[in-house]
Design a protein around this motif. Structure first.
Motif, PDB file in Angstrom:
ATOM      1  N   TYR A  35      51.079  44.264  32.335  1.00 39.09           N
ATOM      2  CA  TYR A  35      50.561  43.266  32.326  1.00 39.09           C
ATOM      3  C   TYR A  35      49.896  42.339  32.848  1.00 39.09           C
ATOM      4  O   TYR A  35      49.087  41.672  33.121  1.00 39.09           O
ATOM      5  CB  TYR A  35      52.191  42.208  31.136  1.00 39.09           C
ATOM      6  CG  TYR A  35      51.197  40.991  30.352  1.00 39.09           C
ATOM      7  CD1 TYR A  35      51.048  41.492  29.371  1.00 39.09           C
ATOM      8  CD2 TYR A  35      51.762  40.101  30.762  1.00 39.09           C
ATOM      9  CE1 TYR A  35      50.718  39.899  28.834  1.00 39.09           C
ATOM     10  CE2 TYR A  35      50.990  38.712  30.735  1.00 39.09           C
ATOM     11  CZ  TYR A  35      50.821  38.979  29.573  1.00 39.09           C
ATOM     12  OH  TYR A  35      50.372  37.772  28.836  1.00 39.09           O
ATOM     13  N   SER A  36      50.842  42.282  33.802  1.00 36.70           N
ATOM     14  CA  SER A  36      49.889  40.913  35.260  1.00 36.70           C
ATOM     15  C   SER A  36      48.391  41.121  35.555  1.00 36.70           C
ATOM     16  O   SER A  36      48.027  40.005  35.421  1.00 36.70           O
ATOM     17  CB  SER A  36      51.046  40.551  35.841  1.00 36.70           C
ATOM     18  OG  SER A  36      52.846  40.190  35.800  1.00 36.70           O
ATOM     19  N   HIS A  85      46.350  40.373  33.189  1.00 43.82           N
ATOM     20  CA  HIS A  85      45.387  39.421  32.950  1.00 43.82           C
ATOM     21  C   HIS A  85      44.465  39.387  34.189  1.00 43.82           C
ATOM     22  O   HIS A  85      44.657  38.412  33.634  1.00 43.82           O
ATOM     23  CB  HIS A  85      46.947  38.638  32.631  1.00 43.82           C
ATOM     24  CG  HIS A  85      46.589  37.322  31.844  1.00 43.82           C
ATOM     25  ND1 HIS A  85      45.918  36.980  31.052  1.00 43.82           N
ATOM     26  CD2 HIS A  85      46.981  36.305  33.150  1.00 43.82           C
ATOM     27  CE1 HIS A  85      46.226  35.273  31.206  1.00 43.82           C
ATOM     28  NE2 HIS A  85      46.578  35.094  31.821  1.00 43.82           N
ATOM     29  N   GLU A 116      41.890  39.947  33.736  1.00 40.26           N
ATOM     30  CA  GLU A 116      40.979  39.883  32.513  1.00 40.26           C
ATOM     31  C   GLU A 116      40.664  37.804  33.164  1.00 40.26           C
ATOM     32  O   GLU A 116      39.137  37.886  32.623  1.00 40.26           O
ATOM     33  CB  GLU A 116      42.010  39.338  30.713  1.00 40.26           C
ATOM     34  CG  GLU A 116      41.241  38.671  29.984  1.00 40.26           C
ATOM     35  CD  GLU A 116      41.628  38.755  28.816  1.00 40.26           C
ATOM     36  OE1 GLU A 116      41.246  38.879  27.547  1.00 40.26           O
ATOM     37  OE2 GLU A 116      43.048  39.261  29.243  1.00 40.26           O
ATOM     38  N   PRO A 169      41.346  44.720  29.401  1.00 36.76           N
ATOM     39  CA  PRO A 169      40.540  43.723  29.879  1.00 36.76           C
ATOM     40  C   PRO A 169      39.310  43.808  30.047  1.00 36.76           C
ATOM     41  O   PRO A 169      38.178  42.858  30.541  1.00 36.76           O
ATOM     42  CB  PRO A 169      41.643  42.886  30.993  1.00 36.76           C
ATOM     43  CG  PRO A 169      42.332  44.166  31.701  1.00 36.76           C
ATOM     44  CD  PRO A 169      41.983  45.218  30.529  1.00 36.76           C
TER      45      PRO A 169
END
Length: 287
Positions: A236-237, A240, A243, A277
């Motif tokens: 997830y990190s 993100h 993105e 992303p």
């Protein structure tokens, strides 16, 4: 360039006669050109004169006409056929298209592509925004995960950055919050937590720099390299981060085929597969 730094010699793209065929052929042909690779275009379905004429017409209009291209026609279930061709043809990179959610900025990987991403014997490139006219690749982000396969992923990320003309590469070290071992309750515990964070960052930077220092100079000398430590949930990190910085390509390790990594896999990469992303290159070490 050193032989070992040419990881993608044979590419495979499975095509369907859909509205996106034109743009997909343009993009995959372009990638084959930049990687100086052979391109195999596979259609799982019946071969007809009309279909053959259509694909040849599209290939004749690609930017680069000196490509080594082979067209294969097979019948069967797409998932099974693609897995088999990847093995038989010694494919280094399978290129798959990602689908778009109703939200125009969200992309996800369909069920067949998701299964292939997990099971296929080679690296996988998931394309979310193929284009007719080339959009330059400027920034590549790669995971710096403390794992046995990471040096290969970082090396291949540098190769891709060079081949695609990117000038910036960021190696992201995802550090789990639980490694801090401090509950922040006051100024003293906050200071202690920050000291531990700094030590962890230095440790990760040192480990990653060691990996980069062992790579051929011709891979690293023309790239602006940055180390970035992030505290948070793996997968997830980094998704993100890619993105936020508007990365053009995200490079990740493929999970190892062991019980532990199979259990970790959904937590690491599923976040990215469900909300891509950017274009995602998943590196599977086949050596």
């Amino acid at each position: 360039m050193h032989k070992k730094t040419k990881p993608f010699k044979t590419l495979l793209f499975g095509f369907a006669f859909s509205p996106s065929l034109h743009v997909n052929v343009m993009e995959t042909a372009r990638i084959a050109h930049f990687f100086n690779a052979k391109l195999i275009l596979l259609h799982v379905g019946e071969k007809t004169l009309e279909k053959e004429k259509k694909i040849q017409e599209l290939l004749s209009n690609t930017e680069h006409q000196n490509l080594s291209v082979e067209i294969q026609w097979k019948t069967g279930k797409p998932y099974d056929v693609i897995l088999e061709i990847c093995k038989k043809a010694n494919i280094d990179l399978l290129i798959l298209g990602a689908l778009q959610h109703e939200n125009m900025y969200q992309f996800y990987v369909g069920s067949i592509a998701r299964k292939l991403t997990r099971k296929v014997c080679c690296s996988v490139l998931l394309l979310i925004k193929p284009t007719i006219e080339r959009v330059p690749c400027k920034h590549v982000v790669v995971n710096g995960l403390d794992a046995p396969e990471t040096p290969v992923a970082i090396t291949d990320a540098f190769y891709a950055a060079n081949a695609l003309g990117a000038q910036k590469l960021t190696i992201v070290e995802e550090i789990l919050q639980k490694e801090i071992h401090v509950i922040v309750e006051d100024d003293r515990s906050l200071k202690k937590a920050n000291i531990i964070k700094e030590r962890l960052k230095n440790r990760e930077d040192s480990r990653v720099r060691k990996i980069v220092s062992k790579m051929p100079a011709d891979l690293t000398q023309n790239i602006n390299v940055k180390m970035q430590s992030i505290f948070g949930k793996r997968g997830y990190s980094i998704g993100h981060y890619a993105e936020v910085v508007r990365a053009d390509l995200l490079v990740m390790n493929a999970p190892l085929k062991t019980g532990l990594w199979d259990r970790i896999f959904p937590h690491d990469i599923e976040y990215i597969l469900s909300d891509l992303p950017t274009d995602l290159l998943i590196i599977r070490n086949t050596n």
